[in-house]
Design an enzyme around this catalytic site. Structure first.
Site, PDB file in Angstrom:
ATOM      1  N   LYS A 125       0.793  -1.169   0.155  1.00  0.00           N
ATOM      2  CA  LYS A 125       0.086  -0.131   0.109  1.00  0.00           C
ATOM      3  C   LYS A 125       0.783   1.285  -0.051  1.00  0.00           C
ATOM      4  O   LYS A 125       2.034   1.209   0.514  1.00  0.00           O
ATOM      5  CB  LYS A 125      -0.937   0.218   1.266  1.00  0.00           C
ATOM      6  CG  LYS A 125      -2.257   0.889   1.080  1.00  0.00           C
ATOM      7  CD  LYS A 125      -3.106   0.023   0.441  1.00  0.00           C
ATOM      8  CE  LYS A 125      -4.384   0.864   0.155  1.00  0.00           C
ATOM      9  NZ  LYS A 125      -5.589   0.072  -0.010  1.00  0.00           N
ATOM     10  N   ASP A 165      -6.989   4.368  -4.299  1.00  0.00           N
ATOM     11  CA  ASP A 165      -7.726   4.325  -2.797  1.00  0.00           C
ATOM     12  C   ASP A 165      -8.574   5.729  -2.684  1.00  0.00           C
ATOM     13  O   ASP A 165      -8.367   6.450  -3.537  1.00  0.00           O
ATOM     14  CB  ASP A 165      -6.765   3.850  -1.914  1.00  0.00           C
ATOM     15  CG  ASP A 165      -7.462   3.383  -0.522  1.00  0.00           C
ATOM     16  OD1 ASP A 165      -7.726   2.292  -0.419  1.00  0.00           O
ATOM     17  OD2 ASP A 165      -7.404   4.178   0.478  1.00  0.00           O
TER      18      ASP A 165
END
Ligand code: NDP
Ligand code: 2IT
Length: 445
Positions: A125, A165
């Site tokens: 991430k 995201d």
């Protein structure tokens, strides 16, 4: 003290202040106990200690200039958590709340989520504390370019494949992809969520919301219910919320709420496909506030509140972490809610989850229920490698199959490990075992 408790305490001691990371680790480790009991080799191999430590963390400076010529400095992050089953894969978040603890929690969750999809993707991430809100397109472009000016050396189609995201959608992926291509002088599937004309996949924008709805449908089916006719509350009004609403409406459910960080709207007559078009234009083009919906359609707006006090059958928290607390969970249960399906990552606090499970609510944890986004990113990677584009029907069919499989895997694994109906246990153990076996097979790395 048990092995999992020891590892958890060690994580907290070694990573102080990263409270979201602690929370994510605790939830996973606690549910792994029955699996660890059956695999004493994991303890000897210090497998959990290895699992909770990222393979690599990159933190970098992102200086950029705003439209008035002023210079700003933000932090950039990429946590390459685990590549035992495939290249690191996971989104990039741009939000002022971003710090290492958030990126590590998201990267940790991603390991198990990606494993559950059945596709060969490791967990990672990234992100920045940059706030795209209120910035011009040019400012966002310059930020993305400088962000990629450092990130490019750490990623690649066989190494690490970022995506979107919170705060990173098609616009940001475009600017980052353009910069990557320019610096590397090659056109590869290094990011997913790309535009359809330049290597993207049909249905990727819709995938997380559609997937979450498919997952909810499976949970409801087990209890002889259907989405059709159900009253549905959704939080958020971004990518995941919009396409959850679209699919729920298509399947005959009645969506009555949407929110943003300023408040929520309640439309008791239901958000129609036409009203949703308005929301998409408002949010994706004009980048306005959800309050404007209330003004346009003459419905109630609740500033500084989340939609959980509104009576519903099914709730889809689809905004951010820890947006449902114990009190909200109680309210949902008291109001007769039968299912909670997490579109966001870790939207329910641990004591909220406890309440859902105690009250026999069908609870879909994010790493299972929102896996449709990354799964379709995996399908985008496959299409890039094949140098082919599948039709909308083909991608949606594969997405649907993957969500049905994830549901089945989580359901069956929960039963096998003595927690029937508990998708938290099922998803965590199933996602974990595949990664654990791969780590052991590949030696001490
Ligand atoms: P977007 O940026 O498109 O939308 C986020 C939405 O959530 C906005 O309405 C935003 O409101 C709201 N929101 C964000 N932060 C907060 C906050 N702190 N408090 C209240 N509201 C907030 O993001 P996505 O829809 O892509 O992501 C939503 C969730 O889904 C995240 O948890 C993400 O990690 C998760 N997710 C996303 C996937 C994807 O493919 N995009 C895949 C799987 C999970 P505002 O505009 O006011 O900030
Ligand atoms: O949380 C997530 O799964 C995402 N933000 C999507 C990740 C991806 O690589 O598509």
């Amino acid at each position: 003290m048990s092995y999992v408790d020891q590892v958890y305490d060690w994580v907290v001691e070694k990573n102080p202040y990263e409270k979201e990371f602690h929370q994510a680790v605790k939830e996973v480790l606690e549910s792994l106990t029955p699996a660890i009991d059956r695999h004493p080799e994991f303890i000897k191999q210090k497998l959990l200690e290895r699992l909770v430590e990222p393979e690599r963390i990159i933190i970098f400076r992102v200086p950029w200039m705003d439209d008035s010529g002023e210079i700003h400095v933000n932090k950039g992050y990429r946590v390459q958590f685990n590549s035992a089953i495939g290249p690191y894969k996971g989104g990039i978040r741009f939000h002022p709340s971003v710090y290492l603890g958030i990126i590590k929690f998201l990267g940790f969750e991603q390991i198990f989520k990606n494993s559950l999809t059945g596709l060969p993707m490791g967990g990672g991430k990234g992100g920045s504390d940059f706030d795209p809100k209120g910035k011009s397109d040019n400012e966002v472009m310059r930020f993305c370019q400088i962000f990629m000016q450092e990130l490019f050396r750490h990623i690649g189609q066989f190494t690490d494949v970022p995506a979107g995201d919170i705060g990173v959608g098609g616009r940001e992926i475009g600017y980052m992809y353009g910069q990557y291509r320019k610096i590397r002088n090659n056109f590869t599937g290094v990011l997913t969520g790309k535009g359809i004309e330049w290597g993207g996949s049909l249905v990727r924008p819709e995938a997380t919301g559609y997937g979450s709805t498919y997952f909810a449908k499976e949970m409801l089916k087990v209890r002889n219910h259907d989405i059709k006719g159900k009253v549905v509350t959704i939080s958020g009004s971004g990518n995941v919320a919009q396409y959850t609403a679209e699919k729920v409406i298509e399947l005959g459910g009645k969506v009555v709420t949407l929110s943003d960080s300023n408040g929520f709207i309640y439309d008791p007559n239901g958000i129609t496909a036409e009203k949703l078009d308005y929301v998409m234009e408002l949010k994706n083009v004009r980048r306005g506030r959800i309050k404007e919906y209330a003004e346009k359609y003459n419905v109630d707006y609740y500033p500084d509140k989340r939609p959980w006090e509104i009576k519903c059958d099914v709730a889809f928290p689809s905004a951010t972490q820890n947006e449902i607390n114990k009190h909200d969970a109680k309210t949902l249960v008291d109001n007769g809610c039968i299912a909670v399906c997490e579109g966001a990552n870790m939207p329910s606090t641990p004591d909220a989850i406890e309440i859902f499970l105690e009250n026999n609510i069908a609870f879909g944890p994010g790493k299972a229920s929102n896996a449709g986004g990354v799964a379709t990113s995996g399908l985008e990677m496959s299409q890039n490698s094949l140098r082919l584009s599948w039709t909308r029907e083909e991608v949606d069919k594969r997405l649907h199959e993957i969500m049905v499989n994830i549901h089945q895997t989580a359901f069956q694994t929960a039963a096998k490990y003595g927690s029937s109906g508990n998708y938290v246990v099922g998803a965590n153990i199933a996602g974990f075992l595949k990664v654990a076996r791969a780590m052991l097979a590949q030696g001490l790395l």
